[in-house]
Scaffold this motif. Structure first.
Motif, short mmCIF file in Angstrom:
data_model
loop_
_atom_site.label_atom_id
_atom_site.label_comp_id
_atom_site.label_asym_id
_atom_site.label_seq_id
_atom_site.Cartn_x
_atom_site.Cartn_y
_atom_site.Cartn_z
N MET A 1 0.85 -1.17 0.00
CA MET A 1 0.00 0.00 0.00
C MET A 1 0.89 1.24 0.00
SD MET A 1 -3.14 1.05 2.48
CE MET A 1 -4.16 -0.18 1.77
N LYS A 2 0.54 2.19 -0.87
CA LYS A 2 1.29 3.44 -0.99
C LYS A 2 0.40 4.60 -0.57
CE LYS A 2 4.74 2.05 -4.10
NZ LYS A 2 5.90 2.58 -4.70
N ILE A 3 1.04 5.66 -0.12
CA ILE A 3 0.30 6.82 0.36
C ILE A 3 0.18 7.87 -0.74
CG2 ILE A 3 0.24 8.70 2.05
CD1 ILE A 3 -0.23 5.97 3.26
N GLY A 4 -1.06 8.22 -1.06
CA GLY A 4 -1.37 9.32 -1.96
C GLY A 4 -2.20 10.32 -1.19
N TYR A 5 -2.75 11.29 -1.88
CA TYR A 5 -3.54 12.33 -1.23
C TYR A 5 -4.87 12.47 -1.94
CZ TYR A 5 0.88 13.22 0.94
OH TYR A 5 2.05 13.07 1.64
N ARG A 6 -5.92 12.69 -1.15
CA ARG A 6 -7.27 12.80 -1.69
C ARG A 6 -7.94 14.03 -1.08
NH1 ARG A 6 -10.08 7.41 -1.78
NH2 ARG A 6 -9.10 7.34 -3.81
N CYS A 7 -8.64 14.78 -1.93
CA CYS A 7 -9.37 15.98 -1.48
C CYS A 7 -10.48 15.56 -0.52
CB CYS A 7 -9.95 16.68 -2.71
SG CYS A 7 -10.90 18.14 -2.32
N MET A 8 -10.68 16.35 0.51
CA MET A 8 -11.72 16.05 1.50
C MET A 8 -13.12 16.28 0.93
SD MET A 8 -10.02 17.59 4.98
CE MET A 8 -11.43 17.28 5.99
N ASP A 9 -13.26 17.19 -0.04
CA ASP A 9 -14.57 17.52 -0.58
C ASP A 9 -14.93 16.74 -1.84
OD1 ASP A 9 -14.94 19.29 1.46
OD2 ASP A 9 -14.41 21.06 0.30
N ASN A 10 -13.92 16.35 -2.61
CA ASN A 10 -14.19 15.65 -3.86
C ASN A 10 -13.18 14.50 -3.98
OD1 ASN A 10 -14.56 14.77 -6.49
ND2 ASN A 10 -14.80 16.83 -7.31
N THR A 11 -13.66 13.29 -3.80
CA THR A 11 -12.75 12.14 -3.80
C THR A 11 -12.15 11.86 -5.18
OG1 THR A 11 -14.62 10.64 -4.09
CG2 THR A 11 -13.89 11.06 -1.84
N ALA A 12 -12.70 12.47 -6.22
CA ALA A 12 -12.12 12.31 -7.55
C ALA A 12 -10.81 13.08 -7.68
CB ALA A 12 -13.11 12.77 -8.62
N HIS A 13 -10.58 14.04 -6.80
CA HIS A 13 -9.34 14.82 -6.81
C HIS A 13 -8.30 14.09 -5.96
CE1 HIS A 13 -11.86 18.73 -7.45
NE2 HIS A 13 -11.92 17.91 -8.48
N SER A 14 -7.54 13.23 -6.60
CA SER A 14 -6.50 12.45 -5.91
C SER A 14 -5.19 12.63 -6.65
CB SER A 14 -6.87 10.97 -5.88
OG SER A 14 -8.08 10.79 -5.20
N PHE A 15 -4.08 12.56 -5.92
CA PHE A 15 -2.77 12.73 -6.53
C PHE A 15 -1.71 12.11 -5.64
CE2 PHE A 15 -3.89 16.47 -4.10
CZ PHE A 15 -2.79 16.67 -3.28
N LYS A 16 -0.51 11.99 -6.19
CA LYS A 16 0.64 11.51 -5.43
C LYS A 16 1.71 12.60 -5.47
CE LYS A 16 2.32 8.95 -9.46
NZ LYS A 16 2.59 7.62 -9.99
N SER A 17 2.74 12.43 -4.67
CA SER A 17 3.78 13.44 -4.58
C SER A 17 5.16 12.82 -4.66
CB SER A 17 3.64 14.20 -3.26
OG SER A 17 4.71 15.08 -3.11
N ARG A 18 6.08 13.58 -5.21
CA ARG A 18 7.47 13.15 -5.23
C ARG A 18 8.15 13.47 -3.90
NH1 ARG A 18 6.75 15.67 -10.41
NH2 ARG A 18 6.86 14.12 -12.05
N GLU A 41 -1.12 -0.59 -5.29
CA GLU A 41 -0.06 -0.30 -6.26
C GLU A 41 -0.61 0.17 -7.61
OE1 GLU A 41 3.91 0.18 -7.03
OE2 GLU A 41 3.16 -0.69 -5.20
N LEU A 42 -1.63 -0.49 -8.14
CA LEU A 42 -2.19 -0.14 -9.44
C LEU A 42 -2.83 1.25 -9.42
CD1 LEU A 42 -2.83 -1.01 -12.32
CD2 LEU A 42 -4.94 -2.03 -11.46
N GLN A 43 -3.63 1.54 -8.40
CA GLN A 43 -4.25 2.86 -8.29
C GLN A 43 -3.20 3.94 -8.12
OE1 GLN A 43 -6.79 2.15 -4.88
NE2 GLN A 43 -8.63 2.46 -6.16
N TYR A 44 -2.21 3.68 -7.29
CA TYR A 44 -1.17 4.66 -7.02
C TYR A 44 -0.41 5.02 -8.29
CZ TYR A 44 2.82 6.96 -4.87
OH TYR A 44 3.79 7.87 -4.53
N ASN A 45 -0.09 4.03 -9.11
CA ASN A 45 0.66 4.28 -10.34
C ASN A 45 -0.14 5.11 -11.34
OD1 ASN A 45 2.90 2.94 -9.40
ND2 ASN A 45 2.26 0.99 -10.27
#
Length: 113
Positions: A1-18, A41-45
């Motif tokens: 499992m990898k850590i990404g970030y998701r908007c609190m108001d709109n779950t469609a707004h998700s991203f990862k960071s370097r 892993e698949l979602q994170y990529n």
């Protein structure tokens, strides 16, 4: 499992960071708070990077500003946009105010270059 970030108001707004240092980061789309979220892993990529989204959002904001400036120059009517992007009539401005407004917007656009 990898850590990404998701908007609190709109779950469609998700991203990862370097970067590992993402304290105080807000959603690049809607400027709302984000939460660290576990992704497989698949979602994170498939997630876009925060920096890329931020740049794309800034570019689209610049395009909106350019369209608004052209509209003001043509019609003398200032429209404001709300968060959904729809425009609403604000006011007709006096000629002196209009010229000042166009000058300020052009200065702002040149500063962003």
């Amino acid at each position: 499992m990898k850590i990404g970030y998701r908007c609190m108001d709109n779950t469609a707004h998700s991203f990862k960071s370097r970067s590992k240092h993402m304290d105080g980061v807000r959603c690049p789309f809607c400027q709302r708070p984000v939460l660290p979220t576990g992704f497989d892993e698949l979602q994170y990529n498939q997630l876009p990077y925060y920096h890329d989204l931020k740049k794309r959002c800034a570019d689209s904001k610049r395009e909106v500003d350019l369209k608004r400036l052209d509209s003001i120059k043509k019609s003398g009517i200032w429209t404001a946009t709300n968060n959904n992007g729809s425009g609403e009539f604000v006011s007709c401005v006096l000629k002196e105010d209009f010229n000042w407004l166009v000058e300020q917007l052009e200065r702002r656009m040149n500063k962003d270059l």
